[in-house]
Design a protein around this motif. Structure first.
Motif, PDB file in Angstrom:
ATOM      1  N   LEU A   1      -2.517  26.126 -45.787  1.00 48.08           N
ATOM      2  CA  LEU A   1      -1.224  26.803 -45.638  1.00 48.08           C
ATOM      3  C   LEU A   1       0.306  27.093 -44.322  1.00 48.08           C
ATOM      4  N   VAL A   2      -0.387  26.745 -43.478  1.00 45.67           N
ATOM      5  CA  VAL A   2       0.636  26.658 -42.372  1.00 45.67           C
ATOM      6  C   VAL A   2       1.901  25.583 -42.693  1.00 45.67           C
ATOM      7  N   LEU A   3       1.041  24.701 -42.592  1.00 47.85           N
ATOM      8  CA  LEU A   3       1.930  23.840 -42.406  1.00 47.85           C
ATOM      9  C   LEU A   3       3.288  23.850 -44.317  1.00 47.85           C
ATOM     10  N   VAL A   4       2.761  24.028 -44.542  1.00 48.10           N
ATOM     11  CA  VAL A   4       3.201  24.309 -46.361  1.00 48.10           C
ATOM     12  C   VAL A   4       4.014  25.033 -46.275  1.00 48.10           C
ATOM     13  N   SER A   5       4.109  26.273 -45.714  1.00 42.53           N
ATOM     14  CA  SER A   5       4.928  27.339 -44.978  1.00 42.53           C
ATOM     15  C   SER A   5       6.045  27.198 -43.851  1.00 42.53           C
TER      16      SER A   5
END
Length: 533
Positions: free
Chosen positions: A157-161
């Motif tokens: 989620l951190v990477l995509v965000s």
């Protein structure tokens, strides 16, 4: 008036100067074909060349080149592309799957030389640290402030965000929960919620919600309680000031993960898709138009023209088409359909347009644009579309090039999010007495205790036999080792694979599956010498 009259000498001098200027050869700026322009030594700096005359960008600071208004539009369009554009979603999902996958697994690697302990003691300490970290990372209630995702899911989620929004913030609030071992939570904050209080203008020490000191280091972040652009708000918005570091201990309180920092002094990040948004939008419109044209071409409709001798009183209209044809009750309601037969009125002439689809040039042009987009995103077109139709060497070269980019992003994620969050948990474990680390208050020893490696999913191979043989050859000639090759091929640490393999071999020998090798045959006894000889 006599005071302003010119003398004959002055008039002659002015005439001579005028004639000299008229006859002098003054070089004019003329665009040339080779080398630089007449007015510049570099063609890229020319203002006369037709190809460069309209390209006059301005020089600005990082704050000006990525201002709040433009960045907001880039984020909005990146999110829309992520939702609706196939190529854009493929690029982001390819990053998530290959960089994070099932999650980056942490393996403690304490510096035993800096700590003054032997390797056996360091291995036991690594195992204890790994167990404490697993208790936190595997449980969503332990790590996630929303109690929904574990640490490995938070990594994705951190990477995509960060890729879609340009940056993402992770607050580390302290909240006790029944049945939990730790109180440190990870709260993800989207880029929209960080900004200047009440939409105020930037200042010398505050840029788009990031407050920093004279050296440019972050001091605090201003976070909105809601989304400023959200409509139908029932409660007024408030901005909270979150310190970047603890005032007493210097412990990280907010993690700022940028997609890319391209210039010194840049405080906020631009979306990963920002440079290719325009070609992505045009390519999506083009492919949608080609698809619709192909659908219309496939829906060939038969039009019937009636004359005065044609009697349809006893012939139902549905009999003229197939049983699945969608024929409207209203004669004026004409529409295309699969195998439809449309009845025209008397005197009406049909006009059939042939769009000549599918277009034979669609795929080459589409692939040419995708190659340009992939080059800007550091993803080969084969990897971006998961379409390997070339030779083994070309496909492997594309995979290796893509994995250079994936490895960079994996290292970036481990540095900005994974390792800082793990250090927070080691701090709390020491403070709670869950583990005893002598001299942990010393910054140098703390760094030695917190050293770790992050192992992600394996790269995979097109031909596993060739990859295995190459790995063995690298180990044999001394340019690699079993730890690196095991992590690259399986994604697991070599120590764990070795211990598991050792247990399997011992169990097989205990079950009699591995028989002991037969003893070697005795050598024949030498013959006694013959006295006569």
């Amino acid at each position: 008036m006599g005071l302003f009259r010119k003398t004959p000498e002055e008039l002659l001098m002015r005439e001579a100067i005028r004639q000299a200027r008229a006859t002098a050869e003054v070089p004019r700026p003329v665009a040339q074909g080779g080398g630089g322009g007449v007015e510049t030594r570099w063609r890229g700096a020319s203002r006369v060349l037709r190809s460069m005359a309209s390209w006059i960008p301005g020089l600005g600071s990082p704050r000006r080149d990525l201002c709040s208004g433009e960045r907001s539009m880039l984020v909005a369009r990146s999110r829309d592309a992520m939702r609706n554009h196939l190529v854009a979603r493929a690029a982001i999902m390819r990053l998530r799957t290959n960089v994070v996958g099932t999650g980056l697994v942490c393996r403690a690697q304490v510096d035993h030389e800096a700590l003054g302990i032997d390797e056996q003691e360091a291995e036991r300490l690594n195992a204890r640290l790994d167990r404490l970290w697993s208790l936190y990372a595997d449980d969503p209630r332990e790590c996630d402030a929303e109690a929904m995702l574990n640490h490995y899911q938070l990594q994705a989620l951190v990477l995509v965000s960060a890729m879609v929004g340009g940056d993402v913030f992770v607050a580390t609030p302290d909240a006790e929960r029944p049945g939990c071992l730790y109180s440190t939570r990870l709260q993800l904050i989207e880029t929209d919620r960080v900004g200047n209080p009440a939409g105020a203008l930037d200042t010398e020490r505050l840029v788009e919600g990031v407050e920093f000191d004279t050296l440019g280091a972050p001091v605090a972040y201003h976070v909105c309680t809601g989304y400023p652009n959200e409509l139908n708000r029932r409660t007024p918005l408030k901005w909270e000031r979150l310190p970047a570091f603890g005032p007493n201990t210097g412990r990280r309180r907010v993690l700022h993960i940028l997609a890319d920092k391209e210039r010194p002094g840049q405080k906020r990040g631009a979306p990963y898709l920002a440079p290719v948004l325009e070609p992505l939008q045009k390519l999506e419109r083009y492919s949608s138009a080609e698809l619709m044209a192909a659908v219309i071409s496939a829906m060939f409709t038969v039009f019937i023209k009636k004359n005065s001798d044609f009697d349809t009183g006893n012939l139902p209209l549905s009999a003229l088409g197939d049983e699945h044809a969608d024929v409207a009750d209203d004669p004026g309601d004409l529409q295309l359909g699969e195998g439809a037969v449309v009845d025209l009125g008397r005197g009406e002439e049909p006009v059939i347009a042939n769009p000549a689809r599918p277009n034979a040039q669609f795929d080459p042009f589409f692939m040419a644009v995708v190659k340009e987009i992939g080059a800007a995103l550091e993803l080969p077109s084969e990897e971006l579309l998961l379409h390997y139709n070339s030779s083994y060497s070309a496909a492997r070269a594309a995979m290796l090039q893509a994995w250079r980019f994936y490895s960079l992003r994996r290292w970036w994620l481990a540095c900005d999010f994974c390792q800082p969050s793990r250090e927070l948990i080691v701090d709390e474990a020491v403070a709670r007495g869950l583990i005893e680390l002598p001299g942990y208050h010393d910054p140098a020893r703390r760094k030695a205790y917190c050293q770790a490696i992050w192992i992600g999913p394996a790269r995979g191979a097109i031909d596993e036999l060739k990859e295995a043989n190459a790995a063995g050859k690298r180990i044999e000639i001394g340019v690699s080792n079993e730890t690196l090759e095991t992590a690259a091929m399986t994604g697991e640490p070599w120590q764990q694979v070795f211990r598991q393999r050792l247990r399997e071999v011992e169990q097989r020998r205990g079950a009699g599956l591995y028989g002991d090798p037969p003893p070697p045959a005795p050598a024949p006894a030498p013959e006694p010498p013959n006295p006569e000889e």
